[in-house]
Design an enzyme around this catalytic site. Structure first.
Site, PDB file in Angstrom:
ATOM      1  N   LYS A  44       9.985  26.213 -29.023  1.00 55.83           N
ATOM      2  CA  LYS A  44       8.800  26.996 -28.679  1.00 55.83           C
ATOM      3  C   LYS A  44       8.725  27.206 -27.170  1.00 55.83           C
ATOM      4  O   LYS A  44       9.426  26.536 -26.399  1.00 55.83           O
ATOM      5  CB  LYS A  44       7.534  26.290 -29.178  1.00 55.83           C
ATOM      6  CG  LYS A  44       7.305  24.903 -28.581  1.00 55.83           C
ATOM      7  CD  LYS A  44       6.066  24.261 -29.157  1.00 55.83           C
ATOM      8  CE  LYS A  44       5.811  22.900 -28.522  1.00 55.83           C
ATOM      9  NZ  LYS A  44       4.568  22.275 -29.016  1.00 55.83           N
TER      10      LYS A  44
ATOM     11  N   ARG B  79      -6.402  18.051 -33.216  1.00 56.11           N
ATOM     12  CA  ARG B  79      -6.116  19.424 -32.788  1.00 56.11           C
ATOM     13  C   ARG B  79      -6.109  20.325 -34.027  1.00 56.11           C
ATOM     14  O   ARG B  79      -6.981  21.152 -34.204  1.00 56.11           O
ATOM     15  CB  ARG B  79      -4.777  19.481 -32.036  1.00 56.11           C
ATOM     16  CG  ARG B  79      -4.465  20.830 -31.423  1.00 56.11           C
ATOM     17  CD  ARG B  79      -3.299  20.754 -30.463  1.00 56.11           C
ATOM     18  NE  ARG B  79      -2.055  20.291 -31.095  1.00 56.11           N
ATOM     19  CZ  ARG B  79      -0.916  20.101 -30.455  1.00 56.11           C
ATOM     20  NH1 ARG B  79      -0.852  20.289 -29.138  1.00 56.11           N
ATOM     21  NH2 ARG B  79       0.169  19.695 -31.088  1.00 56.11           N
TER      22      ARG B  79
ATOM     23  N   HIS C 206       1.085  14.663 -35.720  1.00 54.66           N
ATOM     24  CA  HIS C 206       1.472  14.720 -34.312  1.00 54.66           C
ATOM     25  C   HIS C 206       0.935  13.476 -33.609  1.00 54.66           C
ATOM     26  O   HIS C 206      -0.264  13.200 -33.661  1.00 54.66           O
ATOM     27  CB  HIS C 206       0.908  15.978 -33.647  1.00 54.66           C
ATOM     28  CG  HIS C 206       1.639  16.353 -32.392  1.00 54.66           C
ATOM     29  ND1 HIS C 206       2.537  17.387 -32.334  1.00 54.66           N
ATOM     30  CD2 HIS C 206       1.614  15.819 -31.155  1.00 54.66           C
ATOM     31  CE1 HIS C 206       3.026  17.483 -31.114  1.00 54.66           C
ATOM     32  NE2 HIS C 206       2.478  16.534 -30.371  1.00 54.66           N
TER      33      HIS C 206
ATOM     34  N   ARG D  82      11.356  15.085 -34.960  1.00 55.01           N
ATOM     35  CA  ARG D  82      11.223  16.340 -34.217  1.00 55.01           C
ATOM     36  C   ARG D  82      11.632  16.100 -32.760  1.00 55.01           C
ATOM     37  O   ARG D  82      10.981  15.342 -32.044  1.00 55.01           O
ATOM     38  CB  ARG D  82       9.784  16.859 -34.275  1.00 55.01           C
ATOM     39  CG  ARG D  82       9.280  17.164 -35.668  1.00 55.01           C
ATOM     40  CD  ARG D  82       7.940  17.891 -35.629  1.00 55.01           C
ATOM     41  NE  ARG D  82       6.913  17.171 -34.888  1.00 55.01           N
ATOM     42  CZ  ARG D  82       6.133  16.222 -35.400  1.00 55.01           C
ATOM     43  NH1 ARG D  82       6.283  15.852 -36.660  1.00 55.01           N
ATOM     44  NH2 ARG D  82       5.215  15.638 -34.651  1.00 55.01           N
TER      45      ARG D  82
ATOM     46  N   TYR E 106       2.002  32.334   5.969  1.00 59.50           N
ATOM     47  CA  TYR E 106       0.581  32.674   5.866  1.00 59.50           C
ATOM     48  C   TYR E 106      -0.288  31.477   6.251  1.00 59.50           C
ATOM     49  O   TYR E 106      -0.008  30.330   5.895  1.00 59.50           O
ATOM     50  CB  TYR E 106       0.243  33.062   4.422  1.00 59.50           C
ATOM     51  CG  TYR E 106       0.735  34.436   4.028  1.00 59.50           C
ATOM     52  CD1 TYR E 106       0.298  35.580   4.689  1.00 59.50           C
ATOM     53  CD2 TYR E 106       1.630  34.585   2.973  1.00 59.50           C
ATOM     54  CE1 TYR E 106       0.746  36.835   4.313  1.00 59.50           C
ATOM     55  CE2 TYR E 106       2.071  35.832   2.582  1.00 59.50           C
ATOM     56  CZ  TYR E 106       1.632  36.962   3.267  1.00 59.50           C
ATOM     57  OH  TYR E 106       2.074  38.202   2.879  1.00 59.50           O
TER      58      TYR E 106
ATOM     59  N   CYS F  99       4.974  31.714  -0.330  1.00 64.16           N
ATOM     60  CA  CYS F  99       4.525  33.092  -0.502  1.00 64.16           C
ATOM     61  C   CYS F  99       4.732  33.522  -1.960  1.00 64.16           C
ATOM     62  O   CYS F  99       5.270  32.785  -2.772  1.00 64.16           O
ATOM     63  CB  CYS F  99       5.302  34.018   0.429  1.00 64.16           C
ATOM     64  SG  CYS F  99       5.313  33.490   2.159  1.00 64.16           S
TER      65      CYS F  99
ATOM     66  N   ASP G 158       6.809  35.764  -3.204  1.00 60.32           N
ATOM     67  CA  ASP G 158       8.195  36.022  -3.574  1.00 60.32           C
ATOM     68  C   ASP G 158       9.207  35.228  -2.750  1.00 60.32           C
ATOM     69  O   ASP G 158      10.403  35.303  -3.030  1.00 60.32           O
ATOM     70  CB  ASP G 158       8.518  37.507  -3.423  1.00 60.32           C
ATOM     71  CG  ASP G 158       7.520  38.371  -4.162  1.00 60.32           C
ATOM     72  OD1 ASP G 158       7.387  38.205  -5.384  1.00 60.32           O
ATOM     73  OD2 ASP G 158       6.845  39.197  -3.501  1.00 60.32           O
TER      74      ASP G 158
END
Length: 793
Positions: free
Chosen positions: A462, A560, A589, A647, A687, A736, A738
């Site tokens: 997932k 849950r 779970h 699992r 910055y 920043c 990018d």
């Protein structure tokens, strides 16, 4: 190779029966037999699979030669031939050892902890063109890989370099009996596989077993412990120590210490072989970085790119074509192949062999690049086109040339196939997430080794495989025989089905709006309430299907999703009234299995699950219902609760709990330095001017990764460091969108050098601790705009 089964039986110490068929190639994996004619299948027994179970299937596909250790009736397989040994692997090894005795070439055995494969490839690159050299392909250095390598050596080879790798005591003596090197070469000995040896000294002694019959030994003088051990044990042999200081490496295009040591040792080997190293030193300038693994990348127009450039020979081509077949799915297969240099074969014979490989692996289209392969175009069948050089192809092809194909790039160094890679790759972001599928298999096998009762395994893919990619990981897991995959949402399952994944896929967050889609794509829902059960049953009725599987979720304390204890009887009654579905598994779970402080709570969850699931199982005695409760941490910490299945989630990706040292990191997030600046004392960076050259000048490097790529802004201002040439380089100022800047003051760094964000030397777990979060969040935060590259030996 072209031998008879009778001869192979003699060499392997086995008994021959049936037809004396000819053998031209060997297969050990039933899934990788593309051309059955002339293939010998060696039926090996593994921890979870027995190759003998696939003999009938392979026979039906046309295979007529088998090496086995089980009694088989020839009447069941008319036309087939068998070599039966007491043990198939030992028979393969005896055959290789006998073949080694017939060789007239000089055999070099290479071992060590790090750098073996790079050194082996550089030896091949430096070898004079007139000397035919064989080297074991990729990392074929194990108890299986070594005999396969030896059996690939041709009679006309003059030098054969065979890599030998070990992980446990006793293994090297078995390899030495096969390789029997005339000359030994050892790189260095580090911490790899140290868990199986009492000390580094013991591991050095084990590796030196390879040289028992070698007349000369080349060792890396920079590893004093190794050199001392060689001198102490083999004082009667010719010992050649190599170091960067003892030879001219001025032409070497790499400046790091490991590359210099590898180059020096390669030259020392040729000196030990009696060659003049002066002209070879001049060839150092042409050394290329070695692609250690096959790389799988996303391409344009729905294509997938398998990049195996800079390693062009007939043996590695066969291996790469096998991999192409396994990952192509429903895409047509295209091979882009350059001239194969220094094969030692006459061109007509060489390209006839290439043509046979292309045909036998079902390649739909061949693009040949180079004058020699173009001259032999008539040997190839089917769709084909040829170009004199790479530039001609790039100019003619364009980015629209291929659509929805799986393309293998296999080019010699001088053809610069990186130009083709850039043309067809989908993303050109300098930052990449590299996912090592071999390491993932290692982690999978570690958790499998903990399962002692034949439990099945469900693997979690997932959230795009915890950020590592969905299809590529799922495909590997399907190949490795995992029983179930689990995704979070139906659209993830649809993507897997459309990519060719056929194994059972469970959807953990199954909602009523997606039930019809799930039925269409044979996805199996988690059912966690009476309403979800009724909605799915109604969708099944509307679709005209009957008796589809569901997975019942119990809420034992996570709170849950799931049925509570008070709802068990109602759930049983509803299931009995719903013939459209049947229960395939029951699960719950665990909320805190990774922390010892929650162990009492975890045991209460397990006890509740046992009681509640017993009631459901008893209500459906005709069903073979699987029960599963354990996640990665639970597999390690609660062996009493493995039930019928486990699992595996984050453990697959290298995150461990009880024994993290047994797991390998799977993902490396890396980028490259695009600019270096010298910042005067007192100036600021970034910055908000939070990066300050305080008290001394700064040297900064700008790296094209920012918070839009998933680099959390809270790592700014020195909270995290990249790794540049083995040194820590702290982030300067604020990250920043990018880009970010790192401090490379005092580090030998140049523009274009690699910067590791996390991976070796900067682990995901460490980053998670800095961010006060969990590794899951770090791994799944890497942006989709970051290109994923998948590597496989």
């Amino acid at each position: 190779m072209n031998d008879s089964l009778k001869n192979i039986a003699v060499a392997a110490g086995g008994v021959f029966s049936g037809e004396d068929n000819r053998v031209r190639r060997i297969a050990i994996d039933s899934r990788r037999v593309d051309d059955p004619s002339g293939t010998l299948f060696v039926a090996l027994r593994g921890a979870r699979r027995d190759g003998h179970d696939y003999i009938a299937e392979l026979y039906d596909r046309g295979v007529r030669a088998f090496l086995v250790d089980r009694e088989l009736s020839g009447a069941d397989y008319p036309g087939a031939g068998f070599v039966r040994c007491d043990d198939s692997l030992e028979g393969l090894q005896r055959w290789a050892a006998r073949y080694r005795q017939t060789l007239r070439c000089t055999v070099v055995g290479i071992t060590g902890s790090n750098g073996k494969t790079v050194l082996k490839e550089w030896i091949a690159q430096l070898c004079p063109p007139q000397t035919k050299l064989f080297r074991s392909p990729k990392s074929y250095n194990s108890q299986i890989g070594v005999p396969l390598s030896l059996l690939m050596i041709e009679p006309e080879d003059r030098i054969a370099v065979i890599e030998a790798g070990i992980s446990s005591p006793g293994e090297m003596r078995l390899l030495e009996r096969m390789i029997r090197p005339d000359v030994g070469l050892i790189t260095n000995v580090g911490d790899a596989h140290q868990e199986n040896f009492p000390s580094v000294e013991a591991k050095i002694a084990e590796k030196l077993d390879l040289f028992e019959h070698a007349s000369a030994i080349v060792c890396n003088a920079c590893d004093e412990a190794v050199c001392e051990a060689v001198r102490a044990r083999y004082a009667d042999r010719r010992i050649v120590g190599s170091s960067p200081a003892s030879c001219d490496l001025s032409a070497l295009p790499f400046s790091d210490a490991a590359s210099r040591e590898n180059a020096a040792e390669a030259l020392a080997l040729f000196g030990a072989l009696g060659m003049d190293t002066a002209p070879l030193a001049a060839r150092l300038a042409g050394l290329q970085s070695v692609a250690m693994r096959l790389e799988l990348r996303d391409g344009i127009n729905g294509c997938r790119i398998v990049n195996d450039s800079y390693n062009s020979d007939i043996n590695s081509l066969a291996i790469a074509l096998e991999y192409l077949s396994t990952v192509a799915g429903d895409r047509a297969k295209t091979l882009i192949l350059s001239d194969i240099d220094q094969s030692g074969l006459a061109p007509a014979e060489l390209y006839a062999r290439v043509a046979e490989l292309v045909r036998s692996h079902g390649v739909n289209e061949l693009v040949g690049i180079g004058e020699e392969i173009s001259r032999h175009a008539g040997l190839f069948d089917g769709a084909k086109e040829f170009y004199p050089d790479t530039g001609s192809f790039v100019r003619a092809a364009g980015r629209s040339r291929f659509s929805r194909r799986c393309i293998l790039l296999k080019g010699g160094r001088r053809f610069h196939f990186e130009r083709i890679g850039r043309l067809f790759e989908n993303k050109v972001h300098t930052t990449v997430l590299e996912v090592d599928l071999d390491r993932m298999i290692h982690n999978l096998n570690y958790f499998r080794s903990l399962l002692t009762g034949g439990e099945r395994m469900m693997a979690m893919v997932k959230a795009s495989g915890y950020g590592s990619g969905t299809f590529e990981v799922a495909h590997m897991l399907q190949q490795q025989g995992v029983d179930f995959l689990a995704v979070a949402f139906a659209d993830e399952g649809v993507t897997l089905r459309e990519a060719g994944i056929t194994m059972p896929v469970v959807v953990l967050n199954a909602d009523a709006d997606s039930f019809e889609t799930m039925i269409d794509y044979r996805l199996e829902p988690e059912i966690y309430s009476l309403s979800s059960l009724r909605s799915f049953a109604e969708a099944v009725r509307r679709s005209g299907e009957t008796h589809l599987p569901v997975h019942i979720k119990l809420d034992t304390g996570m709170h849950r999703l799931g049925f509570t204890g008070e709802q068990i009887e109602a759930a049983i009654a509803a299931l009995k009234e719903t013939p459209e579905v049947y229960v395939r598994t029951i699960f719950t779970h665990l909320a805190g299995s990774d922390e010892a402080r929650h162990d009492d709570f975890t045991r209460r969850q397990i006890a509740l699950f046992r009681t509640w699931s017993d009631r459901i199982v008893a209500a459906f005695p005709d069903l073979r219902i699987l029960r599963h409760v354990e996640n990665s941490a639970g597999i390690e910490r609660f062996p009493e609760a493995r039930f019928d299945m486990v699992r595996l989630g984050v453990g697959l990706y290298g995150i461990g709990f009880d024994h993290p040292e047994r797991l390998l990191p799977v993902s490396t997030l890396r980028s490259r330095i695009v600019q270096i600046k010298d910042i005067p004392e007192g100036d600021t960076v970034g910055y908000g001017r939070h990066g300050v050259a305080q008290g001394h000048p700064l040297r900064t490097a700008t790296v094209p990764i920012g918070y839009a790529d998933g680099l959390d802004r809270k790592l700014s201002r020195g909270k995290w460091s990249f790794v540049v040439n083995g040194r820590k380089a702290p982030i300067v100022g604020n990250i920043c969108m990018d880009t970010c800047m790192i401090d490379v003051t005092g580090i030998e760094a140049r523009e274009g050098d690699e910067a590791v964000v996390f991976g070796e030397g900067a682990s995901v777990e460490e980053m998670a601790r800095v961010l006060e979060t969990i590794p899951y969040e770090v791994m799944t935060s890497v942006s989709t705009r970051v290109k994923r590259i998948y590597t496989k030996e």
